[in-house]
Scaffold this motif. Structure first.
Motif, PDB file in Angstrom:
ATOM      1  N   ALA A 130       0.847  -1.193   0.000  1.00  0.00           N
ATOM      2  CA  ALA A 130       0.000   0.000   0.000  1.00  0.00           C
ATOM      3  C   ALA A 130       0.882   1.243   0.000  1.00  0.00           C
ATOM      4  CB  ALA A 130      -0.910  -0.004   1.232  1.00  0.00           C
ATOM      5  N   ASN A 131       0.344   2.336  -0.525  1.00  0.00           N
ATOM      6  CA  ASN A 131       1.076   3.600  -0.557  1.00  0.00           C
ATOM      7  C   ASN A 131       0.563   4.586   0.483  1.00  0.00           C
ATOM      8  OD1 ASN A 131       2.854   2.952  -2.693  1.00  0.00           O
ATOM      9  ND2 ASN A 131       1.180   3.281  -4.167  1.00  0.00           N
ATOM     10  N   GLU A 132      -0.424   4.162   1.243  1.00  0.00           N
ATOM     11  CA  GLU A 132      -0.918   5.000   2.323  1.00  0.00           C
ATOM     12  C   GLU A 132      -1.564   4.133   3.398  1.00  0.00           C
ATOM     13  OE1 GLU A 132      -3.629   7.637   0.361  1.00  0.00           O
ATOM     14  OE2 GLU A 132      -5.288   6.218   0.464  1.00  0.00           O
ATOM     15  N   VAL A 133      -1.576   4.648   4.604  1.00  0.00           N
ATOM     16  CA  VAL A 133      -2.212   3.979   5.729  1.00  0.00           C
ATOM     17  C   VAL A 133      -3.182   4.969   6.361  1.00  0.00           C
ATOM     18  CG1 VAL A 133      -1.864   3.035   8.053  1.00  0.00           C
ATOM     19  CG2 VAL A 133      -0.279   2.431   6.210  1.00  0.00           C
ATOM     20  N   VAL A 134      -4.393   4.498   6.630  1.00  0.00           N
ATOM     21  CA  VAL A 134      -5.398   5.351   7.269  1.00  0.00           C
ATOM     22  C   VAL A 134      -5.392   5.055   8.775  1.00  0.00           C
ATOM     23  CG1 VAL A 134      -7.837   5.940   7.428  1.00  0.00           C
ATOM     24  CG2 VAL A 134      -6.834   5.374   5.203  1.00  0.00           C
ATOM     25  N   PHE A 135      -5.068   6.080   9.548  1.00  0.00           N
ATOM     26  CA  PHE A 135      -5.168   5.914  10.998  1.00  0.00           C
ATOM     27  C   PHE A 135      -6.590   6.266  11.409  1.00  0.00           C
ATOM     28  CE2 PHE A 135      -4.993   7.954  15.251  1.00  0.00           C
ATOM     29  CZ  PHE A 135      -4.713   6.800  15.989  1.00  0.00           C
ATOM     30  N   ALA A 136      -7.273   5.318  12.062  1.00  0.00           N
ATOM     31  CA  ALA A 136      -8.680   5.524  12.425  1.00  0.00           C
ATOM     32  C   ALA A 136      -8.914   5.303  13.918  1.00  0.00           C
ATOM     33  CB  ALA A 136      -9.577   4.606  11.603  1.00  0.00           C
ATOM     34  N   GLY A 137      -7.998   5.797  14.724  1.00  0.00           N
ATOM     35  CA  GLY A 137      -8.189   5.788  16.170  1.00  0.00           C
ATOM     36  C   GLY A 137      -8.518   4.438  16.755  1.00  0.00           C
ATOM     37  N   TYR A 138      -9.734   4.339  17.323  1.00  0.00           N
ATOM     38  CA  TYR A 138     -10.179   3.104  17.967  1.00  0.00           C
ATOM     39  C   TYR A 138     -11.150   2.309  17.085  1.00  0.00           C
ATOM     40  CZ  TYR A 138      -8.041   5.244  22.007  1.00  0.00           C
ATOM     41  OH  TYR A 138      -7.136   5.805  22.867  1.00  0.00           O
ATOM     42  N   GLY A 139     -11.377   2.824  15.870  1.00  0.00           N
ATOM     43  CA  GLY A 139     -12.282   2.129  14.953  1.00  0.00           C
ATOM     44  C   GLY A 139     -13.706   2.100  15.450  1.00  0.00           C
ATOM     45  N   LEU A 140     -14.099   3.141  16.172  1.00  0.00           N
ATOM     46  CA  LEU A 140     -15.408   3.152  16.824  1.00  0.00           C
ATOM     47  C   LEU A 140     -16.392   4.102  16.145  1.00  0.00           C
ATOM     48  CD1 LEU A 140     -14.400   3.242  20.600  1.00  0.00           C
ATOM     49  CD2 LEU A 140     -15.162   1.262  19.278  1.00  0.00           C
ATOM     50  N   THR A 141     -17.652   3.684  16.232  1.00  0.00           N
ATOM     51  CA  THR A 141     -18.756   4.556  15.826  1.00  0.00           C
ATOM     52  C   THR A 141     -19.831   4.413  16.888  1.00  0.00           C
ATOM     53  OG1 THR A 141     -18.286   4.197  13.482  1.00  0.00           O
ATOM     54  CG2 THR A 141     -20.458   5.064  14.033  1.00  0.00           C
ATOM     55  N   LYS A 142     -19.900   5.382  17.803  1.00  0.00           N
ATOM     56  CA  LYS A 142     -20.903   5.281  18.866  1.00  0.00           C
ATOM     57  C   LYS A 142     -21.070   6.628  19.574  1.00  0.00           C
ATOM     58  CE  LYS A 142     -17.946   3.991  22.778  1.00  0.00           C
ATOM     59  NZ  LYS A 142     -17.773   3.078  23.925  1.00  0.00           N
ATOM     60  N   ASP A 143     -22.279   6.852  20.077  1.00  0.00           N
ATOM     61  CA  ASP A 143     -22.577   7.994  20.952  1.00  0.00           C
ATOM     62  C   ASP A 143     -22.016   9.321  20.421  1.00  0.00           C
ATOM     63  OD1 ASP A 143     -23.730   6.135  22.669  1.00  0.00           O
ATOM     64  OD2 ASP A 143     -21.867   5.862  23.786  1.00  0.00           O
ATOM     65  N   GLY A 144     -22.247   9.605  19.155  1.00  0.00           N
ATOM     66  CA  GLY A 144     -21.784  10.852  18.589  1.00  0.00           C
ATOM     67  C   GLY A 144     -20.305  10.900  18.271  1.00  0.00           C
ATOM     68  N   TYR A 145     -19.630   9.791  18.461  1.00  0.00           N
ATOM     69  CA  TYR A 145     -18.194   9.705  18.158  1.00  0.00           C
ATOM     70  C   TYR A 145     -18.018   8.755  16.980  1.00  0.00           C
ATOM     71  CZ  TYR A 145     -13.199   8.732  18.708  1.00  0.00           C
ATOM     72  OH  TYR A 145     -11.851   8.590  18.494  1.00  0.00           O
ATOM     73  N   ASN A 146     -17.291   9.199  15.951  1.00  0.00           N
ATOM     74  CA  ASN A 146     -17.135   8.384  14.746  1.00  0.00           C
ATOM     75  C   ASN A 146     -15.713   8.517  14.213  1.00  0.00           C
ATOM     76  OD1 ASN A 146     -17.290   6.961  12.385  1.00  0.00           O
ATOM     77  ND2 ASN A 146     -18.887   8.233  11.447  1.00  0.00           N
ATOM     78  N   SER A 163      -7.485  -2.114  21.355  1.00  0.00           N
ATOM     79  CA  SER A 163      -8.477  -2.056  22.428  1.00  0.00           C
ATOM     80  C   SER A 163      -8.522  -0.636  22.970  1.00  0.00           C
ATOM     81  CB  SER A 163      -8.116  -3.036  23.549  1.00  0.00           C
ATOM     82  OG  SER A 163      -6.874  -2.695  24.139  1.00  0.00           O
ATOM     83  N   GLY A 164      -9.492  -0.395  23.839  1.00  0.00           N
ATOM     84  CA  GLY A 164      -9.616   0.922  24.436  1.00  0.00           C
ATOM     85  C   GLY A 164     -10.721   1.744  23.804  1.00  0.00           C
ATOM     86  N   ASP A 165     -10.832   2.999  24.231  1.00  0.00           N
ATOM     87  CA  ASP A 165     -11.843   3.897  23.678  1.00  0.00           C
ATOM     88  C   ASP A 165     -11.329   5.330  23.770  1.00  0.00           C
ATOM     89  OD1 ASP A 165     -12.200   4.824  26.261  1.00  0.00           O
ATOM     90  OD2 ASP A 165     -14.133   3.849  26.560  1.00  0.00           O
ATOM     91  N   PRO A 166     -12.088   6.308  23.294  1.00  0.00           N
ATOM     92  CA  PRO A 166     -11.593   7.689  23.266  1.00  0.00           C
ATOM     93  C   PRO A 166     -11.155   8.249  24.613  1.00  0.00           C
ATOM     94  CG  PRO A 166     -13.485   7.479  21.841  1.00  0.00           C
ATOM     95  CD  PRO A 166     -13.368   6.177  22.575  1.00  0.00           C
ATOM     96  N   SER A 167     -11.614   7.642  25.708  1.00  0.00           N
ATOM     97  CA  SER A 167     -11.191   8.122  27.021  1.00  0.00           C
ATOM     98  C   SER A 167      -9.755   7.736  27.327  1.00  0.00           C
ATOM     99  CB  SER A 167     -12.099   7.555  28.113  1.00  0.00           C
ATOM    100  OG  SER A 167     -11.880   6.152  28.265  1.00  0.00           O
ATOM    101  N   GLY A 168      -9.239   6.828  26.514  1.00  0.00           N
ATOM    102  CA  GLY A 168      -7.881   6.350  26.736  1.00  0.00           C
ATOM    103  C   GLY A 168      -7.811   5.162  27.655  1.00  0.00           C
ATOM    104  N   LYS A 169      -8.987   4.649  28.087  1.00  0.00           N
ATOM    105  CA  LYS A 169      -9.038   3.499  28.982  1.00  0.00           C
ATOM    106  C   LYS A 169      -9.803   2.368  28.317  1.00  0.00           C
ATOM    107  CE  LYS A 169      -9.157   6.475  33.087  1.00  0.00           C
ATOM    108  NZ  LYS A 169      -9.933   6.830  34.309  1.00  0.00           N
ATOM    109  N   ALA A 170      -9.472   1.149  28.741  1.00  0.00           N
ATOM    110  CA  ALA A 170     -10.225   0.009  28.254  1.00  0.00           C
ATOM    111  C   ALA A 170     -11.622   0.070  28.836  1.00  0.00           C
ATOM    112  CB  ALA A 170      -9.547  -1.298  28.667  1.00  0.00           C
ATOM    113  N   PRO A 171     -12.660  -0.246  28.056  1.00  0.00           N
ATOM    114  CA  PRO A 171     -14.022  -0.252  28.592  1.00  0.00           C
ATOM    115  C   PRO A 171     -14.121  -1.125  29.834  1.00  0.00           C
ATOM    116  CG  PRO A 171     -14.059  -0.484  26.206  1.00  0.00           C
ATOM    117  CD  PRO A 171     -12.627  -0.572  26.629  1.00  0.00           C
TER     118      PRO A 171
END
Length: 540
Positions: A130-146, A163-171
């Motif tokens: 590949a010639n590019e890589v998409v960084f997509a955080g936690y790969g989450l779509t929930k509660d207004g966060y995408n 693993s983990g979520d936008p809070s920086g902690k594992a659920p």
């Protein structure tokens, strides 16, 4: 338990219903006793046998021990064309990832910093670029966060935290619950597949703490049968490519965009918003898959019937001699999963029955029908040994009248505290009312143990009817009874040891199988198959 009481109680039990008893059956039942059970099990479940894992030394040792016992009883080896008439070689293989590599902008990454998942490599190998890589955080779509808002991952290599979520902690609950963590991972994969990602780079922030044996295990394939079904499965397209990477590899990618793992993590947790971005970086990953054969054999001891008209019919008595082997963690305090109950107890039962019937035959009182005593390998890997036999039978399936399968008869069930005078019977009435009647009558006439049918159905949430070797006979329309004492806290743990076996009850349960086998092998007619509720019976 007091020995005198045990034997007195058994003698009293045997005295009831004497008119229905066969004196020869009682006479030759002597080898089915608690002392003989201890003799066998103390060897098979010893530390020396290393947990008898399929394809490993301990299983080979167990196979040799069982073979020598069959020989000493006078049973014959019925296998033709192999190197040993007592061994039916089972075609066991793994498909292991070899020669894997990963490079970022032409720079080879250290092998210790990535794992290419076995499920990500087909027989033709992996060649990803590949010639590019998409960084997509936690790969989450929930509660207004995408994490996918404003980016297109279709056909792209996507990098996300494993693993983990936008809070920086594992659920909550994931750290202490591996199942919850696995379900979260599956949801993550599902989300990425829904967005049609080409490949997934999973950032494991604790990668450097993962033991080497776990990293190696991820690249090795599971043991499977080398047969038509496996060949078809291996031809299916790989649904996705997953590569687990260390923070060092992730930073190698992120530095192209003048950022780092710590920086993007902090940004997401502080703002509560995604930091998804496209990174213009070249990536190449390659791997090959190699077929590796593993030694494994079913051990067969044959006793030919005495009746010229009935000896072509065969009763099959089974138990699996394999277990789960050694603990993977080299620092474990108890390294051996001895498998005394699972299924050293069942294997011991098969050996005691074989000795009893062999002595009857030597005395001129052998069974009318033939009996195949078979201990199978690979049950813990997916009922592999019994599946191999059912697809490659030594004796025609059409001539096989019943399978009596013994898997765990040495202990009690945590759901029945303080009451061990029972055995679960499973499958006895699934295909044949005749077999159900014969098995229950043998119990009434000789043993008088409680027959618990709690799991004797197809809707049991535990699915026990489908989880032991009898099912590979049942699916071909052969009536079966599965004898089982339930699960306990030492199930698949190093604590499943000989010292915790209830030998009087092991012997009593084995006696039930013995008397049931005696009735089946000497009855006027074989059990009639009069049910097919699964609607999925095969032909062979």
């Amino acid at each position: 338990m007091n020995k005198k009481f045990v034997y007195t109680s058994l003698a009293l039990a045997l005295s009831f219903g004497a008119m229905a008893q066969d004196k020869n059956a009682i006479k030759f039942s002597a080898p089915v006793n608690k002392d003989r059970a201890y003799d066998h099990l103390s060897i098979l479940a010893s530390d020396e046998y290393e947990g008898r894992e399929t394809g490993k030394k301990g299983a080979w040792m167990a196979a040799d021990y069982i073979k020598k016992q069959f020989q000493s009883f006078g049973l014959t080896g019925p296998v033709k064309g192999g190197t040993d008439p007592y061994f039916q070689k089972v075609g066991l293989v793994t498909y292991d990832v070899t020669q894997s590599s990963l490079s970022i902008n032409g720079k080879a990454q250290a092998a210790k910093d990535f794992i290419i998942s076995n499920n990500s490599v087909g027989l033709s190998g992996l060649d990803l670029s590949a010639n590019e890589v998409v960084f997509a955080g936690y790969g989450l779509t929930k509660d207004g966060y995408n994490d996918f808002d404003g980016i297109n991952v279709e056909g792209k290599v996507v990098m996300v935290f494993s693993s983990g979520d936008p809070s920086g902690k594992a659920p909550e609950g994931q750290a202490a619950n591996p199942r919850a963590a696995m379900q979260a991972r599956q949801k993550l994969f599902g989300n990425l597949m829904k967005n049609k990602a080409k490949a997934i780079l999973l950032i494991d922030v604790n990668f450097d703490k993962v033991p080497d044996y776990q990293k190696a295990a991820a690249a090795n394939g599971r043991i499977m049968l080398k047969n038509e079904a496996t060949a078809k499965a291996l031809q299916k397209p790989i649904p996705y490519t997953a590569i687990t990477i260390s923070p060092a590899v992730a930073n190698e990618i992120l530095k192209v965009s003048n950022t780092s793992l710590d920086a993007v993590s902090k940004k997401i947790s502080e703002t509560g918003k995604p930091a998804s971005q496209v990174i213009n970086v070249s990536l190449a990953a390659n791997a090959q898959k190699k077929e590796v054969e593993h030694r494994g054999e079913n051990v067969l001891g044959f006793l030919e019937g005495s009746d010229a008209k009935l000896k072509h019919e065969v009763l099959v008595v089974t138990g699996h001699y394999d277990h789960i082997g050694l603990e993977a963690d080299p620092n474990a305090k108890d390294k051996v999963n001895n498998g005394a109950d699972d299924d050293g107890s069942g294997t011991t039962g098969v050996l005691m029955l074989a000795e009893a019937f062999a002595k009857a035959k030597k005395a001129g009182k052998g069974p009318k029908r033939s009996i195949l005593f078979m201990t199978v390998v690979g049950e813990e890997k997916g009922l592999l040994g019994s599946e191999w036999y059912s697809e490659n039978p030594v004796f025609p399936i059409a001539n096989t009248i019943t399978n009596l399968n013994i898997d765990m008869i040495g202990r009690g069930d945590d759901d029945r505290p303080g009451d061990n005078n029972f055995v679960y019977i499973i499958g006895s009435n699934m295909l044949s009312d005749d077999l159900d009647r014969i098995g229950k009558k043998a119990n009434t006439d000789y043993v008088n143990i409680v027959l618990d049918e709690k799991y004797n159905n197809r809707t049991d949430p535990n699915q026990f009817y489908y989880r032991s070797d009898h099912y590979n006979f049942a699916k071909f329309g052969i009536p079966v009874i599965f004898y089982f004492n339930g699960v306990h806290k030492d199930y698949h743990q190093p604590g499943d040891e000989v010292s915790k076996i209830d030998f009087p009850m092991l012997a009593k349960r084995a006696q039930l199988v013995y008397y049931t086998a005696w009735e089946l092998a000497n009855g006027e007619k074989r059990p009639v198959v009069n049910k097919n509720e699964d609607g999925t019976l095969k032909t062979n």
